[in-house]
Design a protein around this motif. Structure first.
Motif, short mmCIF file in Angstrom:
data_model
loop_
_atom_site.label_atom_id
_atom_site.label_comp_id
_atom_site.label_asym_id
_atom_site.label_seq_id
_atom_site.Cartn_x
_atom_site.Cartn_y
_atom_site.Cartn_z
N ILE A 2 0.88 -1.17 0.00
CA ILE A 2 0.00 0.00 0.00
C ILE A 2 0.91 1.22 0.00
CG2 ILE A 2 -1.78 1.29 1.23
CD1 ILE A 2 -2.57 -1.37 2.57
N THR A 23 4.19 4.16 3.23
CA THR A 23 4.20 2.87 2.54
C THR A 23 4.05 1.74 3.55
OG1 THR A 23 5.69 3.73 0.84
CG2 THR A 23 5.47 1.34 1.00
N ILE A 47 -7.66 5.67 1.24
CA ILE A 47 -7.05 4.42 0.80
C ILE A 47 -8.13 3.44 0.34
CG2 ILE A 47 -5.70 2.40 1.49
CD1 ILE A 47 -4.33 4.24 3.57
N ILE A 57 -2.57 7.00 -4.62
CA ILE A 57 -2.62 5.83 -3.74
C ILE A 57 -2.64 4.59 -4.61
CG2 ILE A 57 -3.89 4.59 -1.94
CD1 ILE A 57 -5.15 7.24 -1.12
N ILE A 59 -2.32 0.16 -4.70
CA ILE A 59 -2.35 -1.13 -4.01
C ILE A 59 -1.62 -2.13 -4.90
CG2 ILE A 59 -3.78 -2.90 -2.94
CD1 ILE A 59 -4.23 -0.14 -1.71
N ASN A 64 -5.70 2.76 -6.44
CA ASN A 64 -6.53 2.10 -5.44
C ASN A 64 -8.00 1.94 -5.82
OD1 ASN A 64 -6.94 4.98 -5.10
ND2 ASN A 64 -7.85 4.56 -3.11
N ALA A 69 -6.81 -3.36 -8.23
CA ALA A 69 -6.43 -3.08 -6.85
C ALA A 69 -7.43 -3.70 -5.87
CB ALA A 69 -6.34 -1.58 -6.62
N PHE A 73 -7.25 -6.46 -2.27
CA PHE A 73 -7.31 -5.56 -1.12
C PHE A 73 -8.42 -5.95 -0.17
CE2 PHE A 73 -8.88 -1.38 0.60
CZ PHE A 73 -7.80 -1.12 1.42
N TYR A 75 -10.37 -4.81 3.40
CA TYR A 75 -10.59 -3.61 4.23
C TYR A 75 -11.52 -3.94 5.38
CZ TYR A 75 -12.48 1.04 5.43
OH TYR A 75 -12.90 2.17 6.09
N ALA A 149 -3.01 -7.22 0.34
CA ALA A 149 -2.88 -6.04 1.19
C ALA A 149 -4.14 -5.93 2.04
CB ALA A 149 -2.71 -4.78 0.34
N LEU A 151 -6.12 -3.56 5.12
CA LEU A 151 -6.22 -2.32 5.88
C LEU A 151 -7.18 -2.54 7.05
CD1 LEU A 151 -5.87 0.74 6.31
CD2 LEU A 151 -7.61 1.11 4.55
N SER A 180 0.94 -7.07 2.81
CA SER A 180 1.08 -5.69 3.26
C SER A 180 -0.04 -5.41 4.26
CB SER A 180 0.98 -4.72 2.08
OG SER A 180 2.04 -4.93 1.18
#
Length: 236
Positions: A2, A23, A47, A57, A59, A64, A69, A73, A75, A149, A151, A180
């Motif tokens: 990210i 990052t 993000i 941004i 990913i 993003n 992405a 990803f 979230y 990734a 978040l 990530s």
């Protein structure tokens, strides 16, 4: 990974985020910290693609908001975004279809649900579940797609000690898989043993980037208070 480059977000004349760059590298647990009003929530929502912003941004190298992405990803929002009249397993099915997961996703969902101790609630309506249960479901759904990734926005709020311990184990496992990981949290003590890199925000800017190796023998909360001047307010 990210990657954020020169993120800026203004509301009318107020600049909530001012030229932020950070990052979250593969194989690291990266923490985003800051007092109330520092700009963390705006950064997180940017993000996740929920806000318009200036800057860049990406990913894993893709903008993003692109489909490429979003495919990699996961979230977990601070407040779970779930449907009251669907069950946890129906949510899992919805995610499986939306992300076109291969057959066998049911076994993955069951394994994650059992690990987070929500499998016995798989057929309950969301409106019947506690805050902790919906938080665990939100985590489970993000992990179901096996993202590269992830978040986490305040992932430990509302969880009991056993669930907190399990989530910390999951973070460590994701790190070992070279994912990530970016975590925004106020519960600094709990995250102290697992973080690798931390970005500290204040008044819309990154005021410091630190790694655990930089501060061996010192806890993250003490460092945070020193860099933000928020010790007295945070301890009240």
């Amino acid at each position: 990974m990210i990657a954020i480059n020169n993120l800026t977000k203004s509301y009318s004349k107020f600049k909530a985020v001012d030229g932020v760059s950070l990052t979250a590298k593969p194989g690291e647990i990266t923490i985003l910290l800051g007092p109330n009003g520092a700009g963390k929530s705006t950064t997180i929502k940017s993000i996740a693609g929920l806000l318009k912003f200036e800057g860049e941004i990406t990913i894993w190298g893709c903008p993003n908001k692109t489909l490429d992405a979003k495919k990699v990803f996961g979230y977990i929002p601070e407040t779970p975004a779930l449907y009251d009249l669907l069950t946890p397993m129906e949510h899992a099915e919805f995610i499986a279809k939306a992300y076109k997961l291969e057959s066998g996703w049911e076994d993955k969902a069951r394994a994650i649900f059992e690990r987070l101790e929500i499998y016995d609630k798989k057929d309950k309506y969301i409106r019947e579940l506690s805050k902790g249960m919906t938080q665990k479901l939100s985590i489970a759904l993000a992990l179901l797609i096996e993202p590269k990734a992830v978040l986490f926005d305040e992932p430990l709020v509302g969880l009991d000690p056993k669930a907190i311990n399990e989530v910390l184990k999951i973070l460590v496992e994701l790190r070992s898989q070279e994912k990530s990981i970016l975590v925004s949290t106020h519960i600094i003590d709990t995250i102290n043993d697992v973080w690798d890199r931390a970005y500290i925000m204040n008044k819309g800017k990154i005021v410091s980037e630190i790694t655990k190796n930089d501060f061996k023998g010192r806890d993250l909360k003490t460092i945070f208070f020193e860099l933000t001047g928020e010790e007295e307010e945070c301890r009240q």
